[in-house]
Design a protein around this motif. Structure first.
Motif, PDB file in Angstrom:
ATOM      1  N   GLU A 223       0.832  -1.207   0.000  1.00 36.29           N
ATOM      2  CA  GLU A 223       0.000   0.000   0.000  1.00 36.29           C
ATOM      3  C   GLU A 223       0.869   1.260   0.000  1.00 36.29           C
ATOM      4  O   GLU A 223       0.560   2.239  -0.676  1.00 36.29           O
ATOM      5  N   ALA A 224       1.968   1.215   0.743  1.00 35.96           N
ATOM      6  CA  ALA A 224       2.893   2.351   0.771  1.00 35.96           C
ATOM      7  C   ALA A 224       3.513   2.573  -0.615  1.00 35.96           C
ATOM      8  O   ALA A 224       3.601   3.715  -1.090  1.00 35.96           O
ATOM      9  N   TYR A 225       3.898   1.485  -1.279  1.00 35.53           N
ATOM     10  CA  TYR A 225       4.479   1.604  -2.617  1.00 35.53           C
ATOM     11  C   TYR A 225       3.438   2.084  -3.633  1.00 35.53           C
ATOM     12  O   TYR A 225       3.744   2.861  -4.529  1.00 35.53           O
ATOM     13  N   TRP A 226       2.188   1.608  -3.484  1.00 35.71           N
ATOM     14  CA  TRP A 226       1.085   2.058  -4.363  1.00 35.71           C
ATOM     15  C   TRP A 226       0.934   3.567  -4.240  1.00 35.71           C
ATOM     16  O   TRP A 226       0.839   4.295  -5.226  1.00 35.71           O
ATOM     17  N   LEU A 227       0.943   4.056  -2.983  1.00 40.94           N
ATOM     18  CA  LEU A 227       0.787   5.495  -2.750  1.00 40.94           C
ATOM     19  C   LEU A 227       1.945   6.268  -3.371  1.00 40.94           C
ATOM     20  O   LEU A 227       1.752   7.286  -4.038  1.00 40.94           O
ATOM     21  N   LYS A 228       3.155   5.750  -3.150  1.00 36.92           N
ATOM     22  CA  LYS A 228       4.343   6.412  -3.712  1.00 36.92           C
ATOM     23  C   LYS A 228       4.224   6.512  -5.234  1.00 36.92           C
ATOM     24  O   LYS A 228       4.505   7.565  -5.823  1.00 36.92           O
ATOM     25  N   ASP A 229       3.786   5.431  -5.846  1.00 40.63           N
ATOM     26  CA  ASP A 229       3.631   5.385  -7.297  1.00 40.63           C
ATOM     27  C   ASP A 229       2.599   6.416  -7.771  1.00 40.63           C
ATOM     28  O   ASP A 229       2.819   7.141  -8.730  1.00 40.63           O
ATOM     29  N   LYS A 230       1.459   6.492  -7.068  1.00 46.10           N
ATOM     30  CA  LYS A 230       0.372   7.405  -7.448  1.00 46.10           C
ATOM     31  C   LYS A 230       0.778   8.873  -7.261  1.00 46.10           C
ATOM     32  O   LYS A 230       0.202   9.767  -7.879  1.00 46.10           O
TER      33      LYS A 230
ATOM     34  N   GLY B 251       5.477  12.657  -9.578  1.00 47.36           N
ATOM     35  CA  GLY B 251       5.209  13.918 -10.274  1.00 47.36           C
ATOM     36  C   GLY B 251       4.814  14.999  -9.279  1.00 47.36           C
ATOM     37  O   GLY B 251       5.052  16.182  -9.507  1.00 47.36           O
ATOM     38  N   LEU B 252       4.202  14.584  -8.169  1.00 43.68           N
ATOM     39  CA  LEU B 252       3.849  15.553  -7.123  1.00 43.68           C
ATOM     40  C   LEU B 252       4.949  15.635  -6.072  1.00 43.68           C
ATOM     41  O   LEU B 252       5.359  16.721  -5.672  1.00 43.68           O
ATOM     42  N   THR B 253       5.385  14.471  -5.603  1.00 46.55           N
ATOM     43  CA  THR B 253       6.498  14.443  -4.650  1.00 46.55           C
ATOM     44  C   THR B 253       7.168  13.065  -4.674  1.00 46.55           C
ATOM     45  O   THR B 253       6.528  12.059  -4.969  1.00 46.55           O
ATOM     46  N   GLU B 254       8.452  13.058  -4.369  1.00 45.33           N
ATOM     47  CA  GLU B 254       9.198  11.803  -4.278  1.00 45.33           C
ATOM     48  C   GLU B 254       9.474  11.450  -2.816  1.00 45.33           C
ATOM     49  O   GLU B 254       9.986  10.376  -2.522  1.00 45.33           O
ATOM     50  N   ASN B 255       9.148  12.398  -1.943  1.00 41.45           N
ATOM     51  CA  ASN B 255       9.518  12.235  -0.530  1.00 41.45           C
ATOM     52  C   ASN B 255       8.439  11.497   0.259  1.00 41.45           C
ATOM     53  O   ASN B 255       7.513  12.103   0.793  1.00 41.45           O
ATOM     54  N   ILE B 256       8.574  10.188   0.290  1.00 39.02           N
ATOM     55  CA  ILE B 256       7.632   9.390   1.066  1.00 39.02           C
ATOM     56  C   ILE B 256       8.412   8.710   2.189  1.00 39.02           C
ATOM     57  O   ILE B 256       9.366   7.964   1.932  1.00 39.02           O
ATOM     58  N   VAL B 257       7.995   8.986   3.410  1.00 35.99           N
ATOM     59  CA  VAL B 257       8.629   8.368   4.573  1.00 35.99           C
ATOM     60  C   VAL B 257       7.685   7.279   5.080  1.00 35.99           C
ATOM     61  O   VAL B 257       6.493   7.529   5.295  1.00 35.99           O
ATOM     62  N   TYR B 258       8.212   6.066   5.218  1.00 31.34           N
ATOM     63  CA  TYR B 258       7.371   4.940   5.651  1.00 31.34           C
ATOM     64  C   TYR B 258       7.960   4.352   6.927  1.00 31.34           C
ATOM     65  O   TYR B 258       9.049   3.782   6.918  1.00 31.34           O
ATOM     66  N   VAL B 259       7.220   4.534   8.019  1.00 30.33           N
ATOM     67  CA  VAL B 259       7.688   4.056   9.320  1.00 30.33           C
ATOM     68  C   VAL B 259       6.719   3.009   9.851  1.00 30.33           C
ATOM     69  O   VAL B 259       5.514   3.251   9.932  1.00 30.33           O
ATOM     70  N   VAL B 260       7.249   1.849  10.199  1.00 35.36           N
ATOM     71  CA  VAL B 260       6.427   0.822  10.845  1.00 35.36           C
ATOM     72  C   VAL B 260       6.810   0.782  12.321  1.00 35.36           C
ATOM     73  O   VAL B 260       7.878   0.273  12.680  1.00 35.36           O
ATOM     74  N   LEU B 261       5.948   1.359  13.164  1.00 36.13           N
ATOM     75  CA  LEU B 261       6.222   1.352  14.597  1.00 36.13           C
ATOM     76  C   LEU B 261       6.074  -0.073  15.127  1.00 36.13           C
ATOM     77  O   LEU B 261       5.259  -0.855  14.646  1.00 36.13           O
TER      78      LEU B 261
END
Lengths: 175, 175
Positions: B86-93, B96-106
């Protein structure tokens, strides 16, 4: 075809109560609170009635959510202070997805509005803004057919208000 | 370029507390609670862990909100049980808007998770689903670099967790 219900009116008029009840009688339904959408913007947030940018962000968020719900076959109830130009903007943006837009401006007497405002949590009270909103609605040029006056309706007759919103065609927004 | 922070992890791990704190240290920021977005669908709602359609609706709503916020120059914090796909899906979508996706699994120990779950309102308690979620995370194939173990961090050291999320590049999602 899905229906989008816009439940508007000045603060304290009973938008949330009416919207919650309305959404509960629809078979497949979503509830969008404009205030909740607005409060998602935490830092850097402007007052939407002072900033066109902020108001535009809120409406774009409401629109996106509404589009997604409709695409999934879900009726939508929008609970927010919505002026006629905003209702028409939404109708225009939803063309092709649905033509069924119901626009209801709830109304009641000044005294009731101010009394209800004072029952809110202090941080949610609108105070003078309540009265300003009433004037803004009066000057917004909406058609009287969208007005739903609840000043003579007591709380246990809310189902009559819901029936009216769902069944009375006069509240449908026409081009 | 704006940053999207996805704060994930099993139920009871402290996603909401961490997200609220994180959003408050960012200058211009929005907070999207996946649970709140999910609960907008009132009647006809399926459990998102049992219905792909429901889960897809929730993620499309989160995506739309995120896009609108980014377009307005606002950083976004997403508080939701988010698996790597799901995190990768969001990053893909969001390309063009942003490349900065931080994914933290607490992450924390089982005992703490179950204790916290029991502190919730009965209707919000996850019970057994807590433990199933832990297993699902273990099997989801996320990279250990996204894991942030807070079992040794006490509540008044949460600012250290926030600093770690904001400054440590290891949590950035790469293609």
């Amino acid at each position: 075809m899905q229906t989008v219900y816009i439940v508007s009116g000045p603060a304290g008029v009973g938008k949330s109560t009416t919207s919650s009840r309305l959404v509960s009688v629809l078979k497949n339904s979503a509830y969008i609170s404009g205030d909740d959408v607005s409060r998602m913007h935490i830092n850097g947030r402007q007052k939407p009635w002072e900033s066109k940018l902020e108001l535009s962000l809120i409406w774009n968020n409401i629109l996106s959510l509404t589009q997604n719900f409709i695409l999934n076959g879900i009726d939508v109830v929008i609970d927010y202070v919505t002026f006629p130009d905003e209702a028409y903007w939404l109708k225009d943006k939803l063309k092709g997805l649905t033509e069924n837009i119901v626009y209801v401006v709830l109304w009641t007497d000044h005294e009731t509005l101010l009394k209800r405002d004072q029952l809110r949590l202090p941080e949610h009270q609108m105070g003078e803004r309540c009265l300003i909103l009433i004037e803004e609605f009066k000057e917004s040029g909406f058609k009287d057919i969208h007005l739903l006056d609840t000043s003579q309706t007591n709380a246990d007759a809310i189902h009559l208000v819901i029936e009216e919103i769902v069944n009375n065609k006069q509240y449908r927004l026409e081009d």
